[in-house]
Design a protein around this motif. Structure first.
Motif, PDB file in Angstrom:
ATOM      1  N   ASN A  43      48.847  64.043 -84.925  1.00  0.00           N
ATOM      2  CA  ASN A  43      47.752  64.500 -85.770  1.00  0.00           C
ATOM      3  C   ASN A  43      48.254  65.502 -86.810  1.00  0.00           C
ATOM      4  O   ASN A  43      47.897  65.419 -87.993  1.00  0.00           O
ATOM      5  CB  ASN A  43      46.665  65.146 -84.901  1.00  0.00           C
ATOM      6  N   ASP A  68      38.966  61.551 -81.994  1.00  0.00           N
ATOM      7  CA  ASP A  68      39.707  62.679 -81.433  1.00  0.00           C
ATOM      8  C   ASP A  68      40.600  62.239 -80.270  1.00  0.00           C
ATOM      9  O   ASP A  68      40.703  62.922 -79.250  1.00  0.00           O
ATOM     10  CB  ASP A  68      38.739  63.775 -80.968  1.00  0.00           C
ATOM     11  N   HIS A  79      41.727  59.189 -84.983  1.00  0.00           N
ATOM     12  CA  HIS A  79      41.438  60.520 -85.538  1.00  0.00           C
ATOM     13  C   HIS A  79      39.944  60.834 -85.422  1.00  0.00           C
ATOM     14  O   HIS A  79      39.555  61.928 -84.973  1.00  0.00           O
ATOM     15  CB  HIS A  79      41.888  60.562 -87.000  1.00  0.00           C
TER      16      HIS A  79
END
Length: 438
Positions: free
Chosen positions: A396, A389, A386
């Motif tokens: 997500n 990215d 996370h």
């Protein structure tokens, strides 16, 4: 151990943690927090100082850093320490410290590309100092740290007497939740995992003063953690004040290093830049010495490799990797750090909350700790993806909706606590056994 040695080890511990990264995090955060900078720093201190301090206290109670993982299977125990110390050593933190020392301490005064020569000289100096571990407290605790504190004090006192601005309005995230975002930023310093590595150095230094009993090691480690906490908190508050009053001289700064550079130049001109360069070089040097010592102690105690050979290999690798480039170093190694940090903190929590080990319970306790590590690794990996990215959009979105603390990059925390309390409940339900001393 006398009070002077205790204070020196406390000063040494502060210097080991105070790398260039620790100097540049708070100014940027405080500038962005504006009027709410004190609230943000308060949250920051809870995780950036509180977590490392608790880790040191727990390691002191164990009287040996390697006992943190003694309940794990041998392969997991060895893998954890190898990954932690290698990543905090030549694979990431050591080369980063050398590169930052050059970027902030030398490059502003030198137009050419001298990184290769600088890294060789810096690593050679680190090796020379690290090869005298018995003198570590004298070099760092009694000489280098007081000098570092004196230089920081000069800069901060000048800022207090002649502030170069005033706090501006906070940006949106610090307007809405300054304490929470401070907590997150403090966690992201990753000093909790550095505390696991520095535990090797601190406990060994205490032992070098003739202290051997578990109770005495725990006693002195607690007091050292208090000294570290006070000094580091004051440093973070000072750096935060500089950042909060920097919006006029460094508007929209991209990093804390830029803020400190402009503030030092604004207060003292060229002398200020030289002062900041000296602070950066000293802070990076104390960190590289400590991490080299921690790595070498581990390889000596675990694999029987001599301290001198380990330290030399580590410094040679560091000098080489430093020239790869900071962005490449971060890209390769940051995922490992982001995953290892939750595992380290989970182990500390487990040591505090898990039932004490007994001879007949050893397999069950080992399974409990192993489960905690696996859960922390699983959810820590999700948090790392996370942050970087790299998580698929569908996953997500699912995590944002269903995973508590996901937005704060600590989704591992609740599953770890649930795992620990389930294990505690299961342990209490089992027939009571007679505990014996470890």
């Amino acid at each position: 151990m006398n009070r002077r040695d205790l204070a020196a080890i406390g000063f040494m511990t502060f210097a080991l943690f105070l790398g260039a990264g620790n100097l540049i995090y708070p100014p940027l955060m405080a500038q962005q927090a504006g009027d709410n900078w004190l609230i943000a720093i308060g949250g920051f201190l809870l995780t950036a100082v509180g977590l490392p301090a608790i880790t040191l206290v727990v390691l002191g109670r164990l009287s040996s850093a390697d006992k943190l993982t003694s309940a794990l299977p041998k392969w997991m125990d060895r893998s954890f320490w190898f990954l932690v110390l290698t990543t905090l050593g030549p694979a990431f933190v050591l080369p980063r410290a050398v590169t930052v020392a050059y970027e902030m301490g030398i490059k502003p005064f030198y137009s050419g590309n001298g990184l290769m020569v600088f890294s060789a000289l810096f690593c050679a100096l680190t090796l020379w100092l690290a090869l005298k571990p018995g003198k570590l407290i004298d070099y760092i605790g009694k000489i280098m740290t007081p000098a570092l504190i004196a230089m920081l004090t000069i800069l901060v006192v000048a800022a207090l007497l002649n502030p170069l601005g005033s706090p501006s309005q906070a940006i949106e995230i610090y307007e809405q939740a300054p304490a929470v975002n401070g907590l997150i930023q403090g966690y992201m310093t990753l000093d909790a995992i550095a505390a696991v590595a520095f535990g090797w150095v601190i406990i060994q230094t205490i032992r070098s003063k003739g202290v051997e009993s578990k109770k005495a090691i725990s006693y002195y480690t607690l007091r050292i953690a208090v000294i570290y906490s006070v000094l580091m908190s004051l440093c973070y508050l000072a750096m935060g004040y500089l950042g909060s009053t920097s919006s006029e001289i460094a508007p929209s700064a991209s990093n804390g290093g830029e803020i400190l550079t402009r503030y030092a130049a604004g207060e003292f001109g060229v002398l200020g830049q030289l002062l900041l360069a000296a602070i950066t070089l000293m802070a990076c040097l104390t960190t590289t010495i400590g991490l080299t010592n921690a790595n070498s102690e581990y390889y000596k105690n675990t694999y029987g490799i001599t301290f001198k050979v380990s330290a030399t290999v580590i410094m040679v690798l560091t000098a080489i990797i430093s020239n790869v480039g900071l962005e490449t170093i971060i890209e390769v190694s940051l995922p490992a750090i982001l995953i290892l940090c939750p595992i380290a903190i989970a182990l500390i929590i487990a040591m505090i909350l898990m039932p004490e080990k007994t001879s007949t319970e050893k397999p069950a306790i080992s399974m409990s700790h192993t489960t905690v590590v696996c859960i922390a690794a699983l959810f820590g990996t999700i948090d790392a993806l996370h942050i970087l990215d790299k998580l698929p959009e569908g996953m997500n979105a699912f995590c944002e909706q269903w995973l508590p603390l996901y937005a704060s990059h600590t989704s591992w925390l609740l599953p770890v606590f649930i795992t620990i309390f389930v294990n505690k409940a299961f342990s209490k339900a089992m027939p009571k056994r007679v505990a014996i001393n470890n």
